[in-house]
Design an enzyme around this catalytic site. Structure first.
Site, PDB file in Angstrom:
ATOM      1  N   GLY A   9       0.850  -1.183   0.000  1.00  0.00           N
ATOM      2  CA  GLY A   9       0.000   0.000   0.000  1.00  0.00           C
ATOM      3  C   GLY A   9       0.886   1.233   0.000  1.00  0.00           C
ATOM      4  O   GLY A   9       1.432   1.600   1.045  1.00  0.00           O
ATOM      5  N   GLY A  12       2.321   7.451  -0.793  1.00  0.00           N
ATOM      6  CA  GLY A  12       2.999   8.684  -1.172  1.00  0.00           C
ATOM      7  C   GLY A  12       3.793   9.275  -0.032  1.00  0.00           C
ATOM      8  O   GLY A  12       4.345  10.368  -0.153  1.00  0.00           O
ATOM      9  N   MET A  35      -4.345   3.799  -2.670  1.00  0.00           N
ATOM     10  CA  MET A  35      -5.771   3.826  -2.344  1.00  0.00           C
ATOM     11  C   MET A  35      -6.268   5.256  -2.221  1.00  0.00           C
ATOM     12  O   MET A  35      -5.710   6.042  -1.454  1.00  0.00           O
ATOM     13  CB  MET A  35      -6.021   3.117  -1.008  1.00  0.00           C
ATOM     14  N   CYS A  99     -10.833   2.584   9.548  1.00  0.00           N
ATOM     15  CA  CYS A  99     -10.230   2.597   8.213  1.00  0.00           C
ATOM     16  C   CYS A  99      -9.353   1.371   8.013  1.00  0.00           C
ATOM     17  O   CYS A  99      -9.379   0.745   6.952  1.00  0.00           O
ATOM     18  CB  CYS A  99      -9.424   3.873   8.007  1.00  0.00           C
ATOM     19  N   CYS A 195      -7.418  12.383   7.036  1.00  0.00           N
ATOM     20  CA  CYS A 195      -7.299  12.830   5.648  1.00  0.00           C
ATOM     21  C   CYS A 195      -8.481  13.679   5.211  1.00  0.00           C
ATOM     22  O   CYS A 195      -8.313  14.703   4.570  1.00  0.00           O
ATOM     23  CB  CYS A 195      -7.159  11.627   4.713  1.00  0.00           C
TER      24      CYS A 195
END
Length: 380
Positions: A9, A12, A35, A99, A195
């Site tokens: 995963g 960034g 994702m 999450c 986020c």
């Protein structure tokens, strides 16, 4: 293109970048998957596009395939709707836990398998170990960055298919590795907060979904009016910032702390004692507990607990109740244990599991309760 054995995963960020690099160095057949968990709302505050570009750059440098999946609908239904419902009920949820359970170790794992991968890897500061036929979730080596708290809802099947390549690293060593091998993210700041809120003001964001109304701030000792609040949803137990209480006649010039809130009457309660007895609790009761091993170690046992992220371990006794919840009794009174947050249990470095905190025996919480106390029900 060969089928990857491990799907990383890639967010960034520097952590997942080093995780991918280490797997490549180990000779694993690796691919990266980015994702998108939040649809762009036009505010420019959730920098998913910037993060995606960085993830593409990292995969390019490492020479591994890049994949993209949009999980924004899954995130909305599995995480964000619960987040709003909890705040509307006057509780303080932890969306990172949901999450991980609902998106990163469910939909991401499914997507990785659809692409042919056998396992997934993430940049979490945690470790996985196998003891006999059982998989264990361990704290990360860097205790200041340990993220096992957010992973306590994982189970045996997920851990068996998961790698945490940076779990044995200190953050300073990870940054050095990223710089030495010229990863594009080596100097990128760590992400903080949630986020979908990004750099926005929390009140402004929450107010878009849960319109709040001003109400009174009271002293629980005598019921006197201290000030006015912009909405009870915006505050959590123990909070000091954002109250904007000026000088109050007859009161010392000292900070105020939230010690309770009553959503039904739209009242916020405050005290000037940081460790006010109004919000001290000795016991808590949880919702249904999740056990990483599949079952609790015993019906009654001693361990340590965290009731908020990065909190020092607190010794406690855990009693598993017939309905699957747990009753936790602490060795010493606890400050601001907050319903909606996660209780996470540990045996040394081993994370046993945890649950959402349902109620505590803090004096003000008990006074404001309109239903029978869960502790009285147990006693009966």
């Amino acid at each position: 293109m060969s089928t990857p054995r491990v799907m990383v995963g890639v967010s960034g960020g520097v952590d997942s970048s080093v995780a991918a690099w280490r797997l490549v160095q180990q000779g694993e057949a690796v691919a990266g998957l980015f994702m998108q968990n939040w649809a762009d709302d036009g505010s420019g505050e959730c920098r998913a596009e910037d993060d995606r570009r960085d993830a593409v750059a990292v995969c390019g440098l490492l020479g591994i395939p890049f994949h993209f999946r949009d999980f924004s609908n899954e995130y909305w239904q599995g995480v964000f709707e619960h987040f709003l419902a909890e705040y509307a009920a006057g509780r303080t949820p932890n969306p990172d836990v949901l999450c991980n359970r609902e998106v990163k170790f469910k939909h991401f794992l499914d997507a990785a398998r659809e692409l042919g991968a056998e396992r997934i890897a993430t940049g979490h500061y945690a470790r996985v170990a196998q003891r006999g036929h059982q998989w264990l979730l361990l704290r990360g080596a860097d205790r200041s960055k340990d993220q096992s708290y957010f992973l306590h809802q994982l189970g045996q099947q997920q851990l068996a298919a998961t790698l945490f390549p940076i779990g044995d690293l200190e953050k300073t060593d990870l940054r050095r590795i990223a710089r030495d091998v010229s990863l594009p993210t080596h100097a990128k700041k760590d992400s903080t907060g949630i986020c979908f809120i990004g750099e926005r003001d929390f009140r402004e964001f929450l107010g878009r979904y849960l319109p709040a109304k001003p109400g009174q701030i009271l002293d629980p000792a005598d019921g006197s009016v201290i000030a006015e609040h912009p909405g009870v949803f915006y505050f959590t137990l123990g909070q000091r910032e954002g109250l904007n209480i000026g000088g109050v006649r007859g009161r010392p010039a000292a900070p105020w702390y939230v010690v309770g809130k009553d959503v039904a009457s739209n009242v916020l309660y405050v005290d000037q004692d940081r460790d006010s007895t109004w919000m001290l609790s000795n016991r808590l009761r949880s919702e249904t507990a999740h056990w990483i091993a599949g079952a609790p170690p015993a019906r009654r046992f001693e361990c340590t607990a965290q009731t908020r992220y990065r909190q020092p371990d607190e010794p406690c006794t855990v009693e598993v109740l017939d309905d699957g919840s747990v009753l936790v009794t602490f060795a010493r009174p606890q400050r601001a244990v907050t319903p909606g947050q996660s209780l996470v249990l540990y045996d040394g470095d081993v994370c046993l599991g945890g649950a959402v905190i349902a109620a505590t025996d803090a004096p003000l919480e008990q006074r404001l309760r309109t239903t029978p106390s869960p502790f009285e029900v147990i006693a009966a």
